[in-house]
Design a protein around this motif. Structure first.
Motif, PDB file in Angstrom:
ATOM      1  N   SER A   1     -22.238   4.918  10.289  1.00 13.74           N
ATOM      2  CA  SER A   1     -21.411   4.946  11.487  1.00 13.74           C
ATOM      3  C   SER A   1     -20.102   4.222  11.198  1.00 13.74           C
ATOM      4  N   TYR A   2     -19.147   4.411  12.076  1.00 14.81           N
ATOM      5  CA  TYR A   2     -17.864   3.739  11.920  1.00 14.81           C
ATOM      6  C   TYR A   2     -18.029   2.221  11.954  1.00 14.81           C
ATOM      7  N   ALA A   3     -18.819   1.727  12.877  1.00 13.70           N
ATOM      8  CA  ALA A   3     -18.970   0.278  13.053  1.00 13.70           C
ATOM      9  C   ALA A   3     -19.588  -0.379  11.837  1.00 13.70           C
ATOM     10  N   THR A   4     -20.533   0.279  11.197  1.00 14.43           N
ATOM     11  CA  THR A   4     -21.238  -0.344  10.074  1.00 14.43           C
ATOM     12  C   THR A   4     -20.597  -0.059   8.722  1.00 14.43           C
ATOM     13  N   ASP A   5     -19.944   1.081   8.582  1.00 12.33           N
ATOM     14  CA  ASP A   5     -19.458   1.497   7.263  1.00 12.33           C
ATOM     15  C   ASP A   5     -17.946   1.450   7.087  1.00 12.33           C
ATOM     16  N   VAL A   6     -17.180   1.377   8.177  1.00  8.99           N
ATOM     17  CA  VAL A   6     -15.725   1.483   8.058  1.00  8.99           C
ATOM     18  C   VAL A   6     -14.996   0.268   8.626  1.00  8.99           C
ATOM     19  N   LEU A   7     -15.421  -0.234   9.761  1.00  4.06           N
ATOM     20  CA  LEU A   7     -14.656  -1.250  10.480  1.00  4.06           C
ATOM     21  C   LEU A   7     -14.446  -2.522   9.665  1.00  4.06           C
ATOM     22  N   GLY A   8     -15.523  -3.142   9.214  1.00  5.55           N
ATOM     23  CA  GLY A   8     -15.404  -4.400   8.470  1.00  5.55           C
ATOM     24  C   GLY A   8     -14.579  -4.282   7.205  1.00  5.55           C
ATOM     25  N   PRO A   9     -14.898  -3.319   6.335  1.00  8.16           N
ATOM     26  CA  PRO A   9     -14.094  -3.199   5.107  1.00  8.16           C
ATOM     27  C   PRO A   9     -12.643  -2.842   5.366  1.00  8.16           C
ATOM     28  N   SER A  10     -12.356  -2.105   6.453  1.00  9.40           N
ATOM     29  CA  SER A  10     -10.964  -1.765   6.761  1.00  9.40           C
ATOM     30  C   SER A  10     -10.136  -3.019   7.012  1.00  9.40           C
ATOM     31  N   ILE A  11     -10.722  -4.000   7.683  1.00 10.82           N
ATOM     32  CA  ILE A  11      -9.998  -5.240   7.967  1.00 10.82           C
ATOM     33  C   ILE A  11      -9.706  -5.995   6.673  1.00 10.82           C
ATOM     34  N   LEU A  12     -10.695  -6.089   5.793  1.00  7.78           N
ATOM     35  CA  LEU A  12     -10.473  -6.769   4.508  1.00  7.78           C
ATOM     36  C   LEU A  12      -9.410  -6.046   3.687  1.00  7.78           C
ATOM     37  N   VAL A  13      -9.496  -4.727   3.643  1.00  6.94           N
ATOM     38  CA  VAL A  13      -8.525  -3.945   2.873  1.00  6.94           C
ATOM     39  C   VAL A  13      -7.122  -4.130   3.444  1.00  6.94           C
ATOM     40  N   GLY A  14      -6.999  -4.092   4.765  1.00  2.97           N
ATOM     41  CA  GLY A  14      -5.682  -4.248   5.374  1.00  2.97           C
ATOM     42  C   GLY A  14      -5.054  -5.594   5.076  1.00  2.97           C
ATOM     43  N   LEU A  15      -5.848  -6.661   5.155  1.00  4.14           N
ATOM     44  CA  LEU A  15      -5.322  -7.992   4.857  1.00  4.14           C
ATOM     45  C   LEU A  15      -4.897  -8.109   3.397  1.00  4.14           C
ATOM     46  N   GLY A  16      -5.759  -7.711   2.484  1.00  2.63           N
ATOM     47  CA  GLY A  16      -5.442  -7.842   1.063  1.00  2.63           C
ATOM     48  C   GLY A  16      -4.279  -6.976   0.637  1.00  2.63           C
ATOM     49  N   LEU A  17      -4.262  -5.724   1.109  1.00  2.00           N
ATOM     50  CA  LEU A  17      -3.199  -4.797   0.738  1.00  2.00           C
ATOM     51  C   LEU A  17      -1.839  -5.291   1.199  1.00  2.00           C
ATOM     52  N   SER A  18      -1.770  -5.779   2.430  1.00  2.00           N
ATOM     53  CA  SER A  18      -0.480  -6.199   2.974  1.00  2.00           C
ATOM     54  C   SER A  18       0.085  -7.405   2.245  1.00  2.00           C
ATOM     55  N   ILE A  19      -0.740  -8.399   1.991  1.00  2.00           N
ATOM     56  CA  ILE A  19      -0.257  -9.614   1.331  1.00  2.00           C
ATOM     57  C   ILE A  19       0.177  -9.299  -0.097  1.00  2.00           C
ATOM     58  N   ALA A  20      -0.615  -8.498  -0.803  1.00  2.00           N
ATOM     59  CA  ALA A  20      -0.242  -8.133  -2.168  1.00  2.00           C
ATOM     60  C   ALA A  20       1.055  -7.333  -2.185  1.00  2.00           C
ATOM     61  N   PHE A  21       1.224  -6.413  -1.251  1.00  2.00           N
ATOM     62  CA  PHE A  21       2.435  -5.594  -1.208  1.00  2.00           C
ATOM     63  C   PHE A  21       3.678  -6.444  -0.979  1.00  2.00           C
ATOM     64  N   VAL A  22       3.611  -7.367  -0.043  1.00  2.00           N
ATOM     65  CA  VAL A  22       4.765  -8.222   0.245  1.00  2.00           C
ATOM     66  C   VAL A  22       5.143  -9.039  -0.984  1.00  2.00           C
ATOM     67  N   GLN A  23       4.174  -9.658  -1.632  1.00  2.00           N
ATOM     68  CA  GLN A  23       4.471 -10.518  -2.770  1.00  2.00           C
ATOM     69  C   GLN A  23       4.963  -9.734  -3.982  1.00  2.00           C
ATOM     70  N   LEU A  24       4.404  -8.557  -4.214  1.00  2.00           N
ATOM     71  CA  LEU A  24       4.845  -7.776  -5.368  1.00  2.00           C
ATOM     72  C   LEU A  24       6.224  -7.161  -5.138  1.00  2.00           C
ATOM     73  N   THR A  25       6.529  -6.806  -3.897  1.00  2.00           N
ATOM     74  CA  THR A  25       7.892  -6.348  -3.601  1.00  2.00           C
ATOM     75  C   THR A  25       8.894  -7.460  -3.843  1.00  2.00           C
ATOM     76  N   ALA A  26       8.562  -8.671  -3.392  1.00  2.00           N
ATOM     77  CA  ALA A  26       9.445  -9.812  -3.632  1.00  2.00           C
ATOM     78  C   ALA A  26       9.643 -10.046  -5.126  1.00  2.00           C
ATOM     79  N   LEU A  27       8.568  -9.956  -5.878  1.00  2.00           N
ATOM     80  CA  LEU A  27       8.654 -10.172  -7.331  1.00  2.00           C
ATOM     81  C   LEU A  27       9.534  -9.116  -7.993  1.00  2.00           C
ATOM     82  N   ALA A  28       9.456  -7.877  -7.524  1.00  2.00           N
ATOM     83  CA  ALA A  28      10.179  -6.773  -8.159  1.00  2.00           C
ATOM     84  C   ALA A  28      11.661  -6.767  -7.841  1.00  2.00           C
ATOM     85  N   VAL A  29      12.102  -7.488  -6.811  1.00  2.00           N
ATOM     86  CA  VAL A  29      13.532  -7.520  -6.481  1.00  2.00           C
ATOM     87  C   VAL A  29      14.145  -8.903  -6.658  1.00  2.00           C
ATOM     88  N   GLU A  30      13.337  -9.905  -6.999  1.00  2.00           N
ATOM     89  CA  GLU A  30      13.838 -11.278  -7.131  1.00  2.00           C
ATOM     90  C   GLU A  30      14.715 -11.412  -8.371  1.00  2.00           C
TER      91      GLU A  30
END
Length: 509
Positions: free
Chosen positions: A364-393
């Motif tokens: 189901s969505y609640a058991t198989d998608v919801l929890g991992p989506s939150i972890l993925v969203g947090l990790g992806l966003s922080i990594a993207f911001v820092q790597l963009t900064a690194l690539a233009v610094e």
């Protein structure tokens, strides 16, 4: 009272003006990312409405990504030479017109041509908007906040595209996904024209036409070959020919760049080592980014049986987590350091993807998608911001547009490579499992394999980030010592030893 007003109002007005500029530029980036994913949940309806074949339906997605990825370097350099605001406005105009044409299309050829033109406009928008934002916020907490906003709208656009596409398709039909993008691009164009001040305009330098043509053809062959391989297979003659031509053209591009004083990708861009590190890591992050928004909606629709609107709503937790992580990323990096922040973010996203690799056909969505989506969203966003900064610094001001184009190119090309490889893997696992397994279980087995490999790629990327940081620290220390010995006076006996400089990877936070 009057004196107090005089002192406080001008800074407040400047802050408001800065905020309006950033909002307009971030809206341009949001529009580009929205167009990447908004068609995903509407493909069955688009196919029925325009008479597309199976391969033609795929090219509704691929045509945009192909033009976008292949022309980003050219768009970034054009922004540096012709004026970033001018190129941004031209790109938004083309993007809005092409989006309107896509919504009005009644045939497959017109729709695919309009999507190609959309990608061309996006290739001008993305690097020009990022360069203008980085020029406006040059360093310190202001740049960190700007990059946080950039990360939030990038992830929000990708996830929001699935939600908006599902809602519009279910309510008014698929043409409205393109009409809404056209309207949004027109509004953003007006905001840029009003709020973004004119930049320096044309700059000195010549456009590297041989290098631009060569690398554009190389990237076109590479992305086309990879996307075609998903359907035709890796041994198809067309795929092998395209990939071989891409390799030869990339080699020719390297030779051209070494001989030209006005090179499209000058060596000075990589002088600090940060740009190269940032782009390598961004390519690996991109290799799982696009695949995530490809496989997750498919699992929700094909296995869980969700409709377009429900599938779109299911992306909201991921989008909210992405925006939260993007806003927190600069603050976390200032406290923990850039290397620790990037590594932890990549491992967080890898954990979420590993969790997704345990999804089941009767889940189901609640058991198989919801929890991992939150972890993925947090990790992806922080990594993207820092790597963009690194690539233009530390990039010279005259190359800011090119640096923005380069980091977007590596993310797009990395995404094309990753999606082609992961789609092939998922298809192979599904085909192998379908012999004695119900269809939904076979499909789920393919998705599980794709998410498991994605998690492994990010874990390896986290280790690579640590290795690059260590090498950068060692290089900085060894090169700084002889220079200090030559230029600095001999220390007095009472002086303390000099503090070793930070590594370039840590410095950008």
């Amino acid at each position: 009272m009057n004196v107090a007003r005089t002192r406080t109002h001008p800074p407040a007005r400047r802050a408001a003006a800065q905020g309006a500029v950033l909002a307009a530029l971030a809206a341009a980036q949001f529009t580009v990312m929205l167009a990447t994913s908004i068609v995903n949940v509407a493909l069955p309806q688009i196919r029925a409405g325009t008479g597309l074949t199976d391969s033609g339906t795929t090219w509704v997605v691929n045509a945009y990504g192909l033009a976008f990825g292949a022309l980003l370097l050219a768009g970034g350099r054009a922004a540096d030479l012709l004026g970033r605001r001018r190129v941004l406005i031209a790109g938004l105009g083309l993007f809005a017109t092409a989006s309107l044409a896509a919504g009005l299309a009644t045939s497959a050829n017109v729709l695919i041509a309009a999507r190609t033109a959309q990608g061309l406009g996006a290739a001008a928008i993305a690097p020009a908007a990022l360069a203008l934002a980085m020029d406006r916020f040059r360093s310190g907490p202001g740049r960190g906040r700007a990059l946080g906003v950039w990360g939030a709208v990038s992830g929000g656009g990708a996830a929001g595209g699935v939600l908006l596409g599902g809602a519009l398709t279910q309510a008014w039909g698929w043409p409205w996904i393109f009409h809404s993008v056209a309207l949004g691009a027109a509004l953003v164009l007006a905001a840029v024209a009003v709020y973004v001040p004119r930049d320096a305009g044309r700059k000195s330098g010549r456009f590297d036409l041989p290098g631009t043509v060569t690398v554009t053809l190389a990237l076109t062959g590479l992305v086309w070959g990879l996307t075609t391989a998903r359907e035709a297979g890796w041994t198809d003659a067309r795929v092998l020919g395209a990939l071989g031509a891409a390799a030869a053209l990339l080699a020719a591009f390297a030779v051209i760049e070494l001989r030209r004083p006005d090179a499209l990708v000058p060596a000075r861009l990589f002088a600090t080592g940060r740009v190269a590190a940032g782009n390598v890591l961004m390519a690996l992050l991109g290799s799982v980014w696009i695949a995530l928004f490809f496989f997750l909606p498919l699992y929700q629709q094909q296995v869980l049986g969700s409709g377009p609107l429900t599938t779109g709503l299911g992306q909201l937790p991921l989008a909210v987590a992405h925006m939260l992580g993007s806003s927190l990323a600069p603050r976390i990096a200032r406290r923990l350091g850039a290397t620790v922040t990037v590594t932890a973010a990549l491992l967080t996203e890898a954990t979420g993807l590993l969790w997704l690799s345990r999804m089941s056909a009767d889940g189901s969505y609640a058991t198989d998608v919801l929890g991992p989506s939150i972890l993925v969203g947090l990790g992806l966003s922080i990594a993207f911001v820092q790597l963009t900064a690194l690539a233009v610094e530390g990039v010279p001001g005259q190359d800011a547009g090119l640096a923005g184009g380069l980091v977007n190119t590596t993310r797009q090309v990395g995404g094309a490579i990753g999606l082609a490889a992961l789609a092939t893997l998922a298809g192979s696992v599904t085909a192998h499992a379908s012999a004695g397994t119900p269809p939904l279980e076979a499909l789920t087995a393919g998705y599980r394999a794709a998410f498991a490999v994605s998690a492994a790629v990010l874990a390896a990327t986290a280790l690579l980030a640590l290795l690059l940081a260590r090498r950068a620290r060692a290089r900085t220390t060894t090169t700084a010592a002889p220079q200090s010995a030559r230029s600095a006076p001999a220390p007095r006996p009472t002086q303390t030893a000099p503090v070793p400089p930070k590594s370039p990877v840590d410095h950008h936070a």
